[in-house]
Design a protein around this motif. Structure first.
Motif, PDB file in Angstrom:
ATOM      1  N   THR A  44      45.700  43.038  24.971  1.00 28.47           N
ATOM      2  CA  THR A  44      45.928  43.952  23.852  1.00 28.47           C
ATOM      3  C   THR A  44      47.409  44.284  23.686  1.00 28.47           C
ATOM      4  N   PHE A  45      48.220  43.973  24.709  1.00 30.55           N
ATOM      5  CA  PHE A  45      49.675  44.106  24.644  1.00 30.55           C
ATOM      6  C   PHE A  45      50.304  42.818  25.144  1.00 30.55           C
ATOM      7  N   GLU A  46      51.455  42.471  24.551  1.00 30.56           N
ATOM      8  CA  GLU A  46      52.240  41.371  25.094  1.00 30.56           C
ATOM      9  C   GLU A  46      52.854  41.808  26.417  1.00 30.56           C
ATOM     10  N   LEU A  51      55.862  46.386  25.489  1.00 31.47           N
ATOM     11  CA  LEU A  51      54.408  46.357  25.333  1.00 31.47           C
ATOM     12  C   LEU A  51      54.018  46.158  23.861  1.00 31.47           C
ATOM     13  N   THR A  52      54.539  45.095  23.281  1.00 29.92           N
ATOM     14  CA  THR A  52      54.252  44.802  21.879  1.00 29.92           C
ATOM     15  C   THR A  52      52.754  44.568  21.692  1.00 29.92           C
ATOM     16  N   PRO A  53      52.123  45.247  20.743  1.00 30.01           N
ATOM     17  CA  PRO A  53      50.678  45.075  20.558  1.00 30.01           C
ATOM     18  C   PRO A  53      50.331  43.669  20.073  1.00 30.01           C
ATOM     19  N   THR A  54      49.221  43.152  20.547  1.00 29.91           N
ATOM     20  CA  THR A  54      48.684  41.894  20.033  1.00 29.91           C
ATOM     21  C   THR A  54      47.735  42.200  18.873  1.00 29.91           C
ATOM     22  N   SER A 270      54.110  51.732  20.805  1.00 29.46           N
ATOM     23  CA  SER A 270      53.060  50.735  21.019  1.00 29.46           C
ATOM     24  C   SER A 270      51.747  51.389  21.418  1.00 29.46           C
ATOM     25  N   VAL A 274      47.765  51.204  19.787  1.00 24.65           N
ATOM     26  CA  VAL A 274      46.687  50.479  20.457  1.00 24.65           C
ATOM     27  C   VAL A 274      45.803  51.359  21.330  1.00 24.65           C
TER      28      VAL A 274
END
Length: 417
Positions: A44-46, A51-54, A270, A274
């Motif tokens: 759910t995060f890169e 912590l860029t959201p996917t 982020s 999420v």
């Protein structure tokens, strides 16, 4: 009496038609399980400092589990009279059945609590939610709508006020793990976690079951109802997310929270997109203004409830479309939805077996998800086609039937004529 001119065949066709349309409810439940699995298996995060959201996190986090809970309320309404809630002894029998069904679900949940898996298991919370809404299963549509609205507005404020008190206890009333059998030895800590400090806070999540009960009390087989759910749900969801963005970005909410946290590197932006579960949402009333997934705020409850209503509307429409083209378009999905307890348990066991272990050569995380999803679609489709119950569904159904049993009273033996 039956309407004039209605033959037995036409009555049967009408009942079958209603059943096909309401099969959309099972399909929505199957969709919710697949989406929940996506947040369990896929990132759910890169894996970067920000912590860029996917897209998985942005699309499904918070919404999938909320849909699951709303559908629990819908199911309770459908099993307790649909538009006309049962009354009197029938109502008490229904409550006993629901309570015993909750006992089965809670038993499964506590047993799964010992699995070594990095997934927040919902089943114990789910069972407690069933018990908490027992007083409300006899209410009609209008009362449920008023109660759901009041709960969505009031419960987040109450949770905000109570959480610091629970977390300041020694030891804090938070588990930090999935509820298991050993936690029954510390009931205060267990209940504090289940109701307020855990991943699925029951105090606020009761709102989802109230919304679901209200949806289930609607005339779901009527042509206009799915369109109403889709339109109203979309409107509420968009409004809640828009208002949350205005409060956070335009009115200074995010800046105030960042100032309170005091760490420039903290990825608050982020997390607001999420998942706020596990974040200490205290010390600033601005936490109540977010619409972030798993925030448990009024805007979060409104947004996710609206999404759930819209998805249910779409699934009901797809069920009706399948009726028109004489093809059960939803068979695999409604098969999953009719045996979610069994399939959810199987999914958790699979993920526990894979936890902290390297994948077999040639396998990827995406492959693990799709293998489970396709397997569930096949199994669900077969069980639905054969009209079978899943193993755990059979047990919970039996418990429900035991609770609903009402011995005949005052029945006189038949006399020979």
């Amino acid at each position: 009496m039956t309407p004039r001119g209605m033959t037995t065949a036409s009555r049967t066709a009408k009942a079958t038609s209603a059943g096909v349309r309401l099969a959309g409810i099972d399909a929505a439940r199957g969709l919710a399980l697949l989406a929940m699995m996506a947040t369990h298996v896929l990132a759910t995060f890169e894996s970067n400092a920000q912590l860029t959201p996917t897209w998985i996190g942005l699309a499904f986090s918070g919404r999938a589990s909320a849909l699951f809970a709303v559908l629990a309320g819908v199911g309770l309404a459908l099993s307790t009279g649909k538009q006309q809630p049962v009354e009197g002894s029938a109502l008490w029998a229904a409550r006993r059945g629901i309570a015993l069904r909750a006992l089965v679900v809670g038993t499964v949940g506590l047993s799964l609590g010992g699995l070594d898996v990095s997934i927040a298991v919902i089943l114990v919370h789910y069972a407690l939610l069933f018990l908490c809404v027992l007083p409300f299963v006899g209410l009609g549509l209008n009362r449920l709508l008023v109660l759901a609205t009041a709960w969505i507005l009031a419960s987040p404020v109450l949770a905000y006020l109570l959480r610091p008190w629970l977390l300041s206890a020694d030891p804090p009333l938070r588990l930090g793990h999935n509820p298991g059998w050993e936690d029954l030895a510390t009931p205060a800590r267990l209940l504090g976690d289940l109701f307020l400090t855990g991943y699925y806070p029951v105090l606020q999540w009761i709102a989802y079951l109230l919304v679901g009960l209200a949806i289930g009390r609607m005339a779901l087989s009527k042509a206009a109802t799915p369109f109403l759910l889709l339109a109203a749900g979309t409107t509420v969801a968009v409004f809640a997310k828009w208002l949350g963005a205005v409060l956070m970005e335009d009115w200074g909410g995010r800046q105030a929270l960042e100032s309170q946290i005091g760490d420039p590197a903290y990825p608050l932006g982020s997390l607001l997109q999420v998942n706020l579960a596990g974040v200490d949402q205290s010390g600033s009333v601005w936490w109540l203004a977010t619409s972030a997934p798993h925030a448990g705020t009024t805007l979060d409850l409104l947004h996710t409830s609206g999404v759930a209503a819209a998805v249910i509307g779409v699934c009901l429409l797809l069920g009706r479309l399948g009726e028109w083209v004489e093809l059960d378009l939803l068979l695999p999905l409604r098969g999953i939805g009719a045996m979610t307890l069994t399939l959810y348990t199987a999914h958790l066991c699979i993920m526990a077996a894979l936890h902290d272990r390297p994948l077999a050569p040639g396998w990827t995380v995406e492959g693990v998800y799709w293998a489970q999803a396709v397997g569930m679609l096949v199994v669900g489709g077969v069980f639905a086609a054969l009209i079978w119950r899943g193993p755990l569904e059979w047990v919970s159904h039996a418990a429900n039937q035991v609770g609903r049993y009402q011995p005949a009273r005052g029945r006189q033996p038949a006399r020979f004529r």
